[in-house]
Scaffold this motif. Structure first.
Motif, PDB file in Angstrom:
ATOM      1  N   GLU A   3       0.853  -1.182   0.000  1.00  0.00           N
ATOM      2  CA  GLU A   3       0.000   0.000   0.000  1.00  0.00           C
ATOM      3  C   GLU A   3       0.893   1.237   0.000  1.00  0.00           C
ATOM      4  O   GLU A   3       2.027   1.181   0.470  1.00  0.00           O
ATOM      5  N   VAL A   4       0.357   2.337  -0.508  1.00  0.00           N
ATOM      6  CA  VAL A   4       1.082   3.607  -0.504  1.00  0.00           C
ATOM      7  C   VAL A   4       0.246   4.633   0.250  1.00  0.00           C
ATOM      8  O   VAL A   4      -0.918   4.875  -0.088  1.00  0.00           O
ATOM      9  N   ILE A   5       0.838   5.206   1.297  1.00  0.00           N
ATOM     10  CA  ILE A   5       0.203   6.276   2.058  1.00  0.00           C
ATOM     11  C   ILE A   5       0.715   7.594   1.476  1.00  0.00           C
ATOM     12  O   ILE A   5       1.925   7.762   1.313  1.00  0.00           O
ATOM     13  N   PHE A   6      -0.183   8.520   1.155  1.00  0.00           N
ATOM     14  CA  PHE A   6       0.318   9.750   0.536  1.00  0.00           C
ATOM     15  C   PHE A   6      -0.454  10.973   1.021  1.00  0.00           C
ATOM     16  O   PHE A   6      -1.560  10.880   1.555  1.00  0.00           O
ATOM     17  N   ASP A   7       0.185  12.118   0.826  1.00  0.00           N
ATOM     18  CA  ASP A   7      -0.425  13.397   1.176  1.00  0.00           C
ATOM     19  C   ASP A   7       0.048  14.438   0.172  1.00  0.00           C
ATOM     20  O   ASP A   7       1.123  14.296  -0.426  1.00  0.00           O
ATOM     21  N   THR A   8      -0.761  15.473  -0.015  1.00  0.00           N
ATOM     22  CA  THR A   8      -0.408  16.548  -0.950  1.00  0.00           C
ATOM     23  C   THR A   8      -0.535  17.899  -0.270  1.00  0.00           C
ATOM     24  O   THR A   8      -1.251  18.046   0.718  1.00  0.00           O
ATOM     25  N   GLU A   9       0.188  18.883  -0.806  1.00  0.00           N
ATOM     26  CA  GLU A   9      -0.006  20.284  -0.448  1.00  0.00           C
ATOM     27  C   GLU A   9      -0.345  21.035  -1.727  1.00  0.00           C
ATOM     28  O   GLU A   9       0.154  20.674  -2.805  1.00  0.00           O
ATOM     29  N   THR A  10      -1.176  22.059  -1.607  1.00  0.00           N
ATOM     30  CA  THR A  10      -1.707  22.727  -2.791  1.00  0.00           C
ATOM     31  C   THR A  10      -1.727  24.244  -2.593  1.00  0.00           C
ATOM     32  O   THR A  10      -1.449  24.753  -1.507  1.00  0.00           O
ATOM     33  N   THR A  11      -2.113  24.932  -3.662  1.00  0.00           N
ATOM     34  CA  THR A  11      -2.255  26.389  -3.571  1.00  0.00           C
ATOM     35  C   THR A  11      -3.629  26.790  -3.060  1.00  0.00           C
ATOM     36  O   THR A  11      -3.877  27.971  -2.792  1.00  0.00           O
ATOM     37  N   GLY A  12      -4.540  25.838  -2.956  1.00  0.00           N
ATOM     38  CA  GLY A  12      -5.901  26.152  -2.522  1.00  0.00           C
ATOM     39  C   GLY A  12      -6.737  24.898  -2.430  1.00  0.00           C
ATOM     40  O   GLY A  12      -6.212  23.790  -2.266  1.00  0.00           O
ATOM     41  N   LEU A  13      -8.044  25.060  -2.576  1.00  0.00           N
ATOM     42  CA  LEU A  13      -8.973  23.970  -2.300  1.00  0.00           C
ATOM     43  C   LEU A  13      -9.590  23.310  -3.529  1.00  0.00           C
ATOM     44  O   LEU A  13     -10.167  22.230  -3.402  1.00  0.00           O
ATOM     45  N   ASP A  14      -9.490  23.945  -4.702  1.00  0.00           N
ATOM     46  CA  ASP A  14     -10.225  23.420  -5.851  1.00  0.00           C
ATOM     47  C   ASP A  14      -9.394  23.503  -7.133  1.00  0.00           C
ATOM     48  O   ASP A  14      -9.139  24.604  -7.644  1.00  0.00           O
ATOM     49  N   PRO A  15      -8.975  22.356  -7.673  1.00  0.00           N
ATOM     50  CA  PRO A  15      -8.189  22.397  -8.909  1.00  0.00           C
ATOM     51  C   PRO A  15      -8.986  22.925 -10.101  1.00  0.00           C
ATOM     52  O   PRO A  15      -8.401  23.417 -11.072  1.00  0.00           O
ATOM     53  N   LYS A  16     -10.307  22.853 -10.030  1.00  0.00           N
ATOM     54  CA  LYS A  16     -11.132  23.312 -11.154  1.00  0.00           C
ATOM     55  C   LYS A  16     -11.125  24.826 -11.291  1.00  0.00           C
ATOM     56  O   LYS A  16     -11.489  25.357 -12.342  1.00  0.00           O
ATOM     57  N   THR A  17     -10.719  25.518 -10.225  1.00  0.00           N
ATOM     58  CA  THR A  17     -10.660  26.985 -10.284  1.00  0.00           C
ATOM     59  C   THR A  17      -9.232  27.487 -10.432  1.00  0.00           C
ATOM     60  O   THR A  17      -8.959  28.666 -10.213  1.00  0.00           O
ATOM     61  N   GLY A  18      -8.317  26.592 -10.790  1.00  0.00           N
ATOM     62  CA  GLY A  18      -6.947  27.013 -11.053  1.00  0.00           C
ATOM     63  C   GLY A  18      -5.949  26.679  -9.968  1.00  0.00           C
ATOM     64  O   GLY A  18      -4.756  26.983 -10.109  1.00  0.00           O
ATOM     65  N   ASP A  19      -6.374  26.090  -8.861  1.00  0.00           N
ATOM     66  CA  ASP A  19      -5.421  25.697  -7.823  1.00  0.00           C
ATOM     67  C   ASP A  19      -4.584  24.518  -8.307  1.00  0.00           C
ATOM     68  O   ASP A  19      -5.050  23.673  -9.082  1.00  0.00           O
ATOM     69  N   ARG A  20      -3.351  24.444  -7.811  1.00  0.00           N
ATOM     70  CA  ARG A  20      -2.401  23.432  -8.269  1.00  0.00           C
ATOM     71  C   ARG A  20      -1.801  22.678  -7.078  1.00  0.00           C
ATOM     72  O   ARG A  20      -1.732  23.185  -5.956  1.00  0.00           O
ATOM     73  N   MET A  21      -1.335  21.474  -7.359  1.00  0.00           N
ATOM     74  CA  MET A  21      -0.602  20.698  -6.360  1.00  0.00           C
ATOM     75  C   MET A  21       0.856  21.139  -6.379  1.00  0.00           C
ATOM     76  O   MET A  21       1.456  21.254  -7.453  1.00  0.00           O
ATOM     77  N   VAL A  22       1.427  21.402  -5.186  1.00  0.00           N
ATOM     78  CA  VAL A  22       2.805  21.898  -5.123  1.00  0.00           C
ATOM     79  C   VAL A  22       3.743  20.939  -4.394  1.00  0.00           C
ATOM     80  O   VAL A  22       4.962  21.140  -4.423  1.00  0.00           O
ATOM     81  N   GLU A  23       3.195  19.912  -3.767  1.00  0.00           N
ATOM     82  CA  GLU A  23       4.054  18.956  -3.059  1.00  0.00           C
ATOM     83  C   GLU A  23       3.308  17.638  -2.907  1.00  0.00           C
ATOM     84  O   GLU A  23       2.085  17.620  -2.730  1.00  0.00           O
ATOM     85  N   ILE A  24       4.033  16.523  -2.983  1.00  0.00           N
ATOM     86  CA  ILE A  24       3.464  15.208  -2.690  1.00  0.00           C
ATOM     87  C   ILE A  24       4.491  14.398  -1.911  1.00  0.00           C
ATOM     88  O   ILE A  24       5.698  14.488  -2.171  1.00  0.00           O
ATOM     89  N   GLY A  25       4.001  13.650  -0.933  1.00  0.00           N
ATOM     90  CA  GLY A  25       4.859  12.763  -0.153  1.00  0.00           C
ATOM     91  C   GLY A  25       4.211  11.396  -0.071  1.00  0.00           C
ATOM     92  O   GLY A  25       3.012  11.284   0.227  1.00  0.00           O
ATOM     93  N   CYS A  26       4.966  10.347  -0.326  1.00  0.00           N
ATOM     94  CA  CYS A  26       4.432   8.978  -0.365  1.00  0.00           C
ATOM     95  C   CYS A  26       5.286   8.057   0.499  1.00  0.00           C
ATOM     96  O   CYS A  26       6.519   8.134   0.479  1.00  0.00           O
ATOM     97  N   ILE A  27       4.620   7.161   1.220  1.00  0.00           N
ATOM     98  CA  ILE A  27       5.276   6.173   2.075  1.00  0.00           C
ATOM     99  C   ILE A  27       4.839   4.786   1.608  1.00  0.00           C
ATOM    100  O   ILE A  27       3.647   4.516   1.496  1.00  0.00           O
ATOM    101  N   GLU A  28       5.787   3.902   1.372  1.00  0.00           N
ATOM    102  CA  GLU A  28       5.456   2.528   0.991  1.00  0.00           C
ATOM    103  C   GLU A  28       5.300   1.665   2.238  1.00  0.00           C
ATOM    104  O   GLU A  28       6.129   1.705   3.144  1.00  0.00           O
ATOM    105  N   MET A  29       4.207   0.877   2.260  1.00  0.00           N
ATOM    106  CA  MET A  29       3.984  -0.086   3.333  1.00  0.00           C
ATOM    107  C   MET A  29       3.693  -1.452   2.718  1.00  0.00           C
ATOM    108  O   MET A  29       3.005  -1.547   1.698  1.00  0.00           O
ATOM    109  N   VAL A  30       4.220  -2.492   3.326  1.00  0.00           N
ATOM    110  CA  VAL A  30       3.918  -3.865   2.921  1.00  0.00           C
ATOM    111  C   VAL A  30       3.476  -4.610   4.174  1.00  0.00           C
ATOM    112  O   VAL A  30       4.218  -4.659   5.154  1.00  0.00           O
ATOM    113  N   GLY A  31       2.274  -5.150   4.143  1.00  0.00           N
ATOM    114  CA  GLY A  31       1.747  -5.809   5.323  1.00  0.00           C
ATOM    115  C   GLY A  31       1.585  -4.857   6.488  1.00  0.00           C
ATOM    116  O   GLY A  31       1.807  -5.225   7.640  1.00  0.00           O
ATOM    117  N   ARG A  32       1.241  -3.593   6.202  1.00  0.00           N
ATOM    118  CA  ARG A  32       1.061  -2.537   7.200  1.00  0.00           C
ATOM    119  C   ARG A  32       2.356  -2.204   7.940  1.00  0.00           C
ATOM    120  O   ARG A  32       2.324  -1.698   9.054  1.00  0.00           O
TER     121      ARG A  32
END
Length: 235
Positions: A3-32
C-alpha cells in the motif's frame, strides 16, 4: 499487501478553479509495515501562492519557482505508486488534485477504486469524535511535536502510523492463524475449535489418565469418614 500512504499540499482547495498541487509525499507499506521507501517532490505551480495557503504549508512562490513542473516528475511518481491501493486522509481531496495534475500533463488518471480514505475509516471507528490528523495522532499517542507546519512527506509519515492503529494496531493477527486459514473459521469460534488447539496427526496420542479411585483408596476413605462424628457423608 503493498500500500502507498500519501499526502499533498496545494495552492488552494479546488483544482477546477486554477489551484495546483505543489508537493506530494508517499510512504510505501507492505503488510502494514513501512519499508523505508518513500517518494517526495515539490512542483512549480506556475502561479502565485495565496497567503492563506502559504501560512498552512510554508511554501512560497519564490521557493517553488526553482522546482520541476509536475509533468517532468509524473512518470517517476506513477512508477512508485504502481498498482497499489492509495491511502490518504480525506482522500477525495488528494485524489482530485492528483488526477487533475495527471490529466493536465497528458497521463491516465488513477481509478478511484484504489482510494482508501482514513477519514471514512475513523468515522466508522470513532463516530462523533474529531477526525483531523492532529486529533487522531493525539488519540493514538503518536508524537507530532515536530509538525509545526503541514508538509506532505511528514503528514504521510504520521498518517501511516494512524492507519496502522485504525486497522488493528501493530499486533494485527499476532501470527497465530495460518495465512491460508479463512477468517470466518476464527470469528466467533471457541478456543477448543481454534486452529492452534486442533490435534496434530503427526504427534503421538497419549491415553487419558484413570480418574477412578482404587479399592485401596476407597477403603482408606471409608475408615477416615468413620472417625468423624456425625459426618455428613453418612447421613
Amino acid at each position: 499487501m503493498r500500500e502507498v500512504i500519501f499526502d499533498t499540499e496545494t495552492t488552494g482547495l479546488d483544482p477546477k478553479t486554477g489551484d495546483r498541487m505543489v508537493e506530494i509525499g508517499c510512504i510505501e507499506m507492505v503488510g502494514r509495515v513501512e519499508t523505508g521507501r518513500t517518494f517526495h517532490a515539490y512542483f512549480n505551480p506556475e502561479r502565485d501562492m495565496p497567503p492563506e495557503a502559504e501560512r498552512v504549508h510554508g511554501l512560497s512562490a519564490a521557493f517553488l519557482s526553482t522546482k520541476p513542473r509536475f509533468a517532468e516528475t509524473a512518470a517517476d511518481l506513477l512508477e512508485f505508486l504502481g498498482d497499489a491501493p492509495l491511502v490518504a486522509h480525506n482522500a477525495g481531496f488528494d485524489f482530485g488534485f492528483l488526477n487533475h495534475e495527471l490529466e493536465r500533463a497528458g497521463f491516465t488518471t488513477i481509478s478511484m477504486e484504489r482510494m482508501v480514505d482514513t477519514v471514512a475509516i475513523a468515522r466508522r471507528k470513532h463516530p462523533g469524535a474529531k477526525l483531523s490528523l492532529d486529533a487522531l495522532c493525539t488519540r493514538y499517542g503518536i508524537d507530532r511535536s515536530h509538525r509545526v507546519k503541514h508538509g506532505a512527506l511528514l503528514d504521510a509519515e504520521l498518517l501511516a502510523q494512524v492507519y496502522v492503529e485504525l486497522t488493528g494496531g501493530r499486533q494485527i493477527g499476532l501470527g497465530l492463524v495460518p495465512s491460508d486459514t479463512p477468517v470466518s473459521d476464527n470469528i466467533g469460534s471457541s478456543a477448543a475449535n481454534a486452529p492452534w488447539h486442533r490435534p496434530s496427526a503427526d504427534k503421538p496420542r497419549r491415553e487419558p489418565r484413570p480418574h477412578v479411585a482404587s479399592p485401596e483408596e476407597l477403603e482408606r476413605h471409608t475408615a477416615f469418614i468413620a472417625g468423624i462424628a456425625n459426618a455428613i457423608w453418612t447421613r
